[in-house]
Design a protein around this motif. Sequence first.
Motif, short mmCIF file in Angstrom:
data_model
loop_
_atom_site.label_atom_id
_atom_site.label_comp_id
_atom_site.label_asym_id
_atom_site.label_seq_id
_atom_site.Cartn_x
_atom_site.Cartn_y
_atom_site.Cartn_z
N GLN B 34 0.84 -1.21 0.00
CA GLN B 34 0.00 0.00 0.00
C GLN B 34 0.87 1.25 0.00
O GLN B 34 0.59 2.22 -0.71
CB GLN B 34 -0.93 0.01 1.22
CG GLN B 34 -1.82 -1.21 1.35
CD GLN B 34 -2.64 -1.49 0.10
OE1 GLN B 34 -3.26 -0.59 -0.46
NE2 GLN B 34 -2.62 -2.72 -0.36
N HIS B 53 -3.75 -7.45 -5.18
CA HIS B 53 -4.82 -7.40 -6.19
C HIS B 53 -6.21 -7.60 -5.61
O HIS B 53 -7.20 -7.49 -6.32
CB HIS B 53 -4.59 -8.48 -7.25
CG HIS B 53 -3.45 -8.16 -8.16
ND1 HIS B 53 -3.52 -7.16 -9.08
CD2 HIS B 53 -2.22 -8.69 -8.27
CE1 HIS B 53 -2.38 -7.09 -9.73
NE2 HIS B 53 -1.57 -8.01 -9.25
N ARG B 54 -6.28 -7.95 -4.31
CA ARG B 54 -7.59 -8.28 -3.72
C ARG B 54 -8.30 -7.01 -3.23
O ARG B 54 -7.88 -6.41 -2.26
CB ARG B 54 -7.43 -9.25 -2.57
CG ARG B 54 -7.00 -10.62 -3.02
CD ARG B 54 -7.03 -11.59 -1.88
NE ARG B 54 -6.74 -12.93 -2.36
CZ ARG B 54 -7.67 -13.84 -2.63
NH1 ARG B 54 -8.94 -13.55 -2.41
NH2 ARG B 54 -7.35 -15.03 -3.06
N PRO B 55 -9.40 -6.65 -3.88
CA PRO B 55 -10.09 -5.41 -3.51
C PRO B 55 -10.56 -5.40 -2.05
O PRO B 55 -10.63 -4.35 -1.43
CB PRO B 55 -11.30 -5.37 -4.45
CG PRO B 55 -10.96 -6.28 -5.56
CD PRO B 55 -10.05 -7.32 -5.00
N SER B 58 -6.90 -4.79 -0.23
CA SER B 58 -5.90 -3.87 -0.75
C SER B 58 -6.59 -2.61 -1.27
O SER B 58 -7.32 -2.66 -2.27
CB SER B 58 -5.13 -4.58 -1.88
OG SER B 58 -4.30 -3.66 -2.54
N TRP B 59 -6.36 -1.49 -0.59
CA TRP B 59 -7.01 -0.24 -0.97
C TRP B 59 -6.59 0.17 -2.39
O TRP B 59 -7.40 0.64 -3.17
CB TRP B 59 -6.64 0.84 0.04
CG TRP B 59 -7.25 2.17 -0.22
CD1 TRP B 59 -6.63 3.28 -0.70
CD2 TRP B 59 -8.63 2.53 -0.03
NE1 TRP B 59 -7.52 4.30 -0.82
CE2 TRP B 59 -8.76 3.88 -0.42
CE3 TRP B 59 -9.75 1.84 0.43
CZ2 TRP B 59 -9.96 4.54 -0.36
CZ3 TRP B 59 -10.95 2.52 0.49
CH2 TRP B 59 -11.06 3.85 0.10
N HIS B 60 -5.30 -0.03 -2.70
CA HIS B 60 -4.78 0.41 -3.99
C HIS B 60 -4.77 -0.72 -5.02
O HIS B 60 -3.86 -0.81 -5.84
CB HIS B 60 -3.37 0.97 -3.81
CG HIS B 60 -3.34 2.22 -3.01
ND1 HIS B 60 -3.86 3.42 -3.44
CD2 HIS B 60 -2.85 2.47 -1.75
CE1 HIS B 60 -3.69 4.34 -2.51
NE2 HIS B 60 -3.10 3.79 -1.48
N TRP B 61 -5.78 -1.59 -4.99
CA TRP B 61 -5.76 -2.77 -5.87
C TRP B 61 -5.78 -2.38 -7.34
O TRP B 61 -5.24 -3.09 -8.19
CB TRP B 61 -6.91 -3.72 -5.54
CG TRP B 61 -8.28 -3.16 -5.81
CD1 TRP B 61 -9.00 -2.37 -4.99
CD2 TRP B 61 -9.06 -3.36 -6.98
NE1 TRP B 61 -10.20 -2.06 -5.58
CE2 TRP B 61 -10.26 -2.65 -6.79
CE3 TRP B 61 -8.87 -4.07 -8.17
CZ2 TRP B 61 -11.27 -2.62 -7.76
CZ3 TRP B 61 -9.88 -4.05 -9.13
CH2 TRP B 61 -11.06 -3.32 -8.91
N GLN B 62 -6.41 -1.23 -7.65
CA GLN B 62 -6.46 -0.84 -9.07
C GLN B 62 -5.08 -0.43 -9.58
O GLN B 62 -4.70 -0.80 -10.68
CB GLN B 62 -7.46 0.29 -9.26
CG GLN B 62 -8.87 -0.25 -9.35
CD GLN B 62 -9.92 0.83 -9.26
OE1 GLN B 62 -9.82 1.73 -8.43
NE2 GLN B 62 -10.91 0.76 -10.12
N GLN B 65 -2.82 -3.37 -10.66
CA GLN B 65 -3.02 -4.09 -11.92
C GLN B 65 -1.81 -3.91 -12.83
O GLN B 65 -1.27 -2.81 -12.96
CB GLN B 65 -4.27 -3.58 -12.66
CG GLN B 65 -5.55 -3.66 -11.85
CD GLN B 65 -5.84 -5.04 -11.32
OE1 GLN B 65 -5.78 -6.02 -12.06
NE2 GLN B 65 -6.14 -5.14 -10.03
N SER B 216 -17.09 -5.34 6.71
CA SER B 216 -17.76 -5.50 5.43
C SER B 216 -19.23 -5.80 5.71
O SER B 216 -19.58 -6.16 6.81
CB SER B 216 -17.14 -6.62 4.61
OG SER B 216 -17.37 -7.85 5.27
N ALA B 249 -10.16 -2.74 3.88
CA ALA B 249 -9.05 -2.20 3.10
C ALA B 249 -8.63 -0.82 3.58
O ALA B 249 -7.50 -0.38 3.36
CB ALA B 249 -9.42 -2.14 1.62
#
Lengths: 312, 275
Positions: B34, B53-55, B58-62, B65, B216, B249
Amino acid sequence: MLGPVRLSPGEVLAALTGTTGDPVHAIIVRDLRLPRTLLAALIGATLGLSGAALQGLTRNPLADPALFGAPQSAAFAAVALVSFAGFDILSFAVPVAGIIGALVSVTLLFTLTGRDAPMVVVLLAGLALSSLAGALTALALNLAPNIYAALEIAFWLMGSLEDRSMQHLVLALPFMAAGSALMALTAPSLRALSLGEDVAASLGVSVARTRALIILGVALGVGAAVAVAGAIGFIGLVAPHLVRSATGHDPARTMGASAIAGAALLLAADCAVRLAPPTSDLKVGIVTALIGAPFFLALVARQRRLLAGDLP
Amino acid sequence: MIRRAALCVTLALSLTGTAGANPRIVSLNMCTDQLVLALADREQIAGISHLAHRPAMSWHWQQAQGLRTLAGQAEEVLPLRPDLVVTASFARTQTRALLHRQGLTVEGFGSARSVADVRDQIRRAGALFGHTDRADAAIARIDGALARLIEQPLDRPVRALPLERRGWVSGGDTLMADLLRLAGFDNLGIAAGLAGGRLTLEQIVRLQPEVLVLSSDPERADDQGTALLSHPALARLVPPHRRIVLPQAMTICAGPMLADALDRLADERRSLRAR
């Protein structure tokens, strides 16, 4: 009365009857302990009945649903459905999957071993089938997209009644009741079968029909039970032997008594779990295995001559 | 003459450019991912952990990529020849020691237990990655959000329990505890000890929380642990309108997203008051 929060019998009764002034007591007794207790009794009864029916049908004192791989296969089917087909774990699809898993497993074992298979062959084939289904269950949980699923291997393979609710009871009860009714229907046929297949046939009992009813009954009962509480072992094996000294070798009488003994056994095992420290996360299946496995060994020792005689 | 001077300047610039070039970084832990994803240039990132990569976590998953992901073993890291390896200071001791012996610079980050810890980690990461300006901006954003959260305290301390799947409760010495304290809640998570632990439903009911803080709000239970959160006992104890959701996240790692977590907490607290 048993659980992490101490309640007196009077407080439990007040909570059950709705006369308690304490909302915490009401929630603990009605929403947590009541469904758990009911499930323990009903699952125990179903497993005890299944064990007695299978022992009566196969005339094999070592028979129980686990010998036919039924609980492990049910667990695999349920896990696969939830992990890979996107079904909610509290939907009716889960017990249905469990039932299909159990049905496939029991049918497969009966087909593989044939009609007059020696006891050793049935035992070994059952062991292989159970191990395979157990490994597949763990594999499915490991490969599930949900990375937390792998934490629940112990739940599925050992079984647990912790944190169950009325939703679980509603999911399992109809199927367990139907399965038990099917098995109870076969009681007169099993009584005739205990005299030998030829005698039974001459009395107009269809062995094939009896077998089909019991397979279906076991699959319904065990599949639904596993779907809500995991694969709790050994109840079906132990319960019929506990009552046989009182009921004799009449399969019909053994079945009803065995259901009651199974319920008592699982309730007792679950009480032991509730007495363990709340953070220990002890599974009820561990307690039933601690009782059942030595029992199984003792049975094998007693049947040694019979088992040896079966060898070609 | 002028050309020579220009050449000198260019040479000098390129020299300082090489000497002070920002390091190529490998991150082996989802939380250091992160920091790397938020503060470093994309060209600096030689590898990140596979969880980036796990949304759900991981806050910054995008931003993750397209970047190389690693399972975390030393043999994957060595051929990448990074200038800097960042990972958790509490895990993979063997891997870290091995990489260190191979002459790599390895920096460990502990788990952030307070807003102050998060600020420190961002500042340190910014300095390591050569982007102190970005770190300062992130910290300023967090301080702004913190001021907004503290501005309007609750009328009285509301009893809140941070609860996750399987009955997991984060304890008294965690970032979650600090957030709840700053937001003016009375944190019942202390009951699970300092580091956190599992409580059974009976223990949770006995604590009588007024508010549940969930990580969640799943629309479907895909395991037994998640199904626990929809248990009727819990629904009767704390009805859905008294549950606040702070996505995992946002709070699981130290990073600039703490500002979003603080704003989200302020929003959820406001809607709690409105009900």
